[in-house]
Design an enzyme around this catalytic site. Structure first.
Site, short mmCIF file in Angstrom:
data_model
loop_
_atom_site.label_atom_id
_atom_site.label_comp_id
_atom_site.label_asym_id
_atom_site.label_seq_id
_atom_site.Cartn_x
_atom_site.Cartn_y
_atom_site.Cartn_z
CE LYS A 1 51.73 37.61 17.91
NZ LYS A 1 51.84 38.45 19.11
CE LYS B 1 48.34 36.03 24.04
NZ LYS B 1 49.38 36.59 24.83
CE LYS C 1 57.26 36.65 24.86
NZ LYS C 1 56.34 37.51 25.60
N1 AQP Z 1 55.57 38.45 15.78
C1 AQP Z 1 55.77 39.70 16.19
N2 AQP Z 1 56.14 40.66 15.30
C2 AQP Z 1 56.35 41.94 15.71
N3 AQP Z 1 56.23 42.34 17.00
C3 AQP Z 1 55.87 41.41 17.91
N4 AQP Z 1 55.67 41.48 19.24
C4 AQP Z 1 55.32 40.25 19.71
N5 AQP Z 1 55.28 39.36 18.69
C5 AQP Z 1 55.62 40.06 17.56
C6 AQP Z 1 55.84 42.69 20.04
O1 AQP Z 1 56.71 42.41 21.11
C7 AQP Z 1 56.36 43.23 22.22
C8 AQP Z 1 56.28 42.41 23.48
O2 AQP Z 1 55.28 41.44 23.37
P1 AQP Z 1 54.79 40.64 24.63
O3 AQP Z 1 55.91 40.28 25.51
O4 AQP Z 1 53.64 41.32 25.21
O5 AQP Z 1 54.42 39.32 24.01
P2 AQP Z 1 53.30 38.84 23.13
O6 AQP Z 1 52.72 39.87 22.22
O7 AQP Z 1 52.37 38.15 24.03
O8 AQP Z 1 54.26 37.93 22.35
P3 AQP Z 1 53.89 36.63 21.72
O9 AQP Z 1 55.10 35.98 21.23
O10 AQP Z 1 52.79 36.83 20.75
O11 AQP Z 1 53.40 35.80 22.98
P4 AQP Z 1 52.18 34.84 23.04
O12 AQP Z 1 52.53 33.69 22.21
O13 AQP Z 1 52.10 34.53 24.51
O14 AQP Z 1 51.01 35.62 22.53
C9 AQP Z 1 55.04 43.92 21.86
O15 AQP Z 1 55.32 45.25 21.48
C10 AQP Z 1 54.53 43.13 20.69
O16 AQP Z 1 53.78 43.94 19.80
#
Ligand code: AQP
Length: 333
Positions: A195, A111, A198
């Site tokens: 992956k 990040k 978001k």
């Molecule tokens: N691609 C994924 N596959 C499976 N599980 C996923 N999670 C996130 N992306 C995937 C799971 O969702 C839960 C909440 O995640 P979060 O809100 O903490 O978001 P994050 O991990 O920051 O999601 P993103 O989409 O990856 O956001 P960015 O782009 O900001 O980094 C967790 O249990 C996570 O494992």
């Protein structure tokens, strides 16, 4: 006693990865565990944000939990910032977390990217707050997607370090990750090695939980694939990340397995398979999107759920923080 805790950040839109990797499993687990589900809004402050959008996203994530099937009466559903114990325990844990442990966290490296020197302290310390989130409730199990495994291991290390330092062997349980289901890591629809996320620039890389039927079908139709038909065995998917991802998504949405999906679709061209996948995705996600929309129009109902949840979570947190303050040697009146 077994208790689960898990949460999602109210940053941007929730997507299919969040649903299959976490939320869908929570819905099943709520029948087996005492469960606390949190909208982790303090974590959302670690990236650029607009206050009005954040407020809206907190309600949208709450709506997604309820629309997906989380029962806010049986379980505790609240937003993190409403319970001050998260920030307090975060500080106490920060004083027991060696920098070397944080330096190993791959999510921070990803990040922060090339701009590491300008990354904020909150982003670096994110996993410490996450440990506080979980251990404030002495949770024993944490259902998450695969990407959170390293942070969970750190939460165990921090809890263990606290217990050892204060010679209180079992004060904090060491929480077990629950990485469940067929789709523990859903990949981008544009690149099967990345992956689904978001923050991906391309909206075509993910299916948002609020996408309508036409958008879901279009995104699946445009998803990257290879020219070969679907194989007969899971092993043959190994070097075909995009094909593997679509088969995995199908399996998870259908509560099936990749081998069962291949048994049914082996030899199919992607055009046919994608059309079956789009129908399935619309059937499963459409009702969630509709219910989310209805709940977002019922703002007072969402606020009532969060307020009641914060009272219930706050009572547990206050007890833990009282014990923690006594253990570490702080006076309370
Ligand atoms: N691609 C994924 N596959 C499976 N599980 C996923 N999670 C996130 N992306 C995937 C799971 O969702 C839960 C909440 O995640 P979060 O809100 O903490 O978001 P994050 O991990 O920051 O999601 P993103 O989409 O990856 O956001 P960015 O782009 O900001 O980094 C967790 O249990 C996570 O494992």
């Amino acid at each position: 006693m077994n208790r689960i805790f898990s949460g999602m950040q109210p940053t941007r839109q929730l997507h299919l990865g969040n649903y299959l990797g976490a939320l869908k499993n929570w819905v099943r687990l709520q029948d087996q565990f005492e469960a606390i589900f949190c909208v982790v809004d303090l974590h959302a402050l670690t990236i650029d944000h607009d206050p009005e959008t954040l407020r809206n996203n907190i309600r949208a994530v709450t709506a997604a939990y309820v629309a997906a099937g989380i029962d806010p009466e049986k379980n505790i559903l609240f937003n993190q910032s409403a319970v001050p114990g998260h920030a307090e325990l975060n500080w106490i844990f920060a004083c027991h977390t060696p920098l070397g442990w944080l330096n190993r966290m791959t999510q921070f490296k990803e990040k922060a990217g090339k701009h590491r020197e300008n990354a904020v302290l909150g982003l670096y310390a994110y996993p410490v707050l996450m440990a506080a989130d979980i251990l404030l409730y002495k949770a024993t199990h944490v259902p998450v997607g695969e990407d959170q495994k390293q942070h969970l291991e750190l939460a165990r290390d921090i809890g263990g370090a606290f217990n050892r330092y204060y010679k209180r062997d079992d004060f904090f349980p060491l929480p077990e990750p629950q990485i469940l289901g067929e789709a523990t890591r859903v990949m981008s629809l544009r690149d099967g090695t990345k992956k689904m996320s978001k923050s991906d620039e391309s909206d075509y890389s993910r299916i948002n939980l609020t996408d309508d039927a036409d958008t879901i079908a279009l995104k699946i139709r445009k998803a990257k694939t290879d020219p070969e038909p679907l194989p007969e065995t899971v092993e043959e998917l190994e070097k075909r990340p995009e094909a593997d991802n679509l088969v995995t998504i199908y399996a998870a949405l259908a509560d099936s397995s990749r081998s069962a999906v291949l048994a049914e679709h082996a030899g199919s061209q992607f055009s046919g398979f994608k059309s079956a996948l789009a129908d399935l995705a619309v059937a499963k996600l459409g009702p969630i999107a509709a219910e989310m929309k209805r709940l977002m129009d019922e703002r007072t109902e969402l606020d009532r759920i969060l307020q009641r949840g914060a009272e219930r979570a706050g009572a547990i947190a206050e007890k833990t923080m009282g014990e923690v303050k006594d253990i570490v040697g702080l006076l309370r009146y």
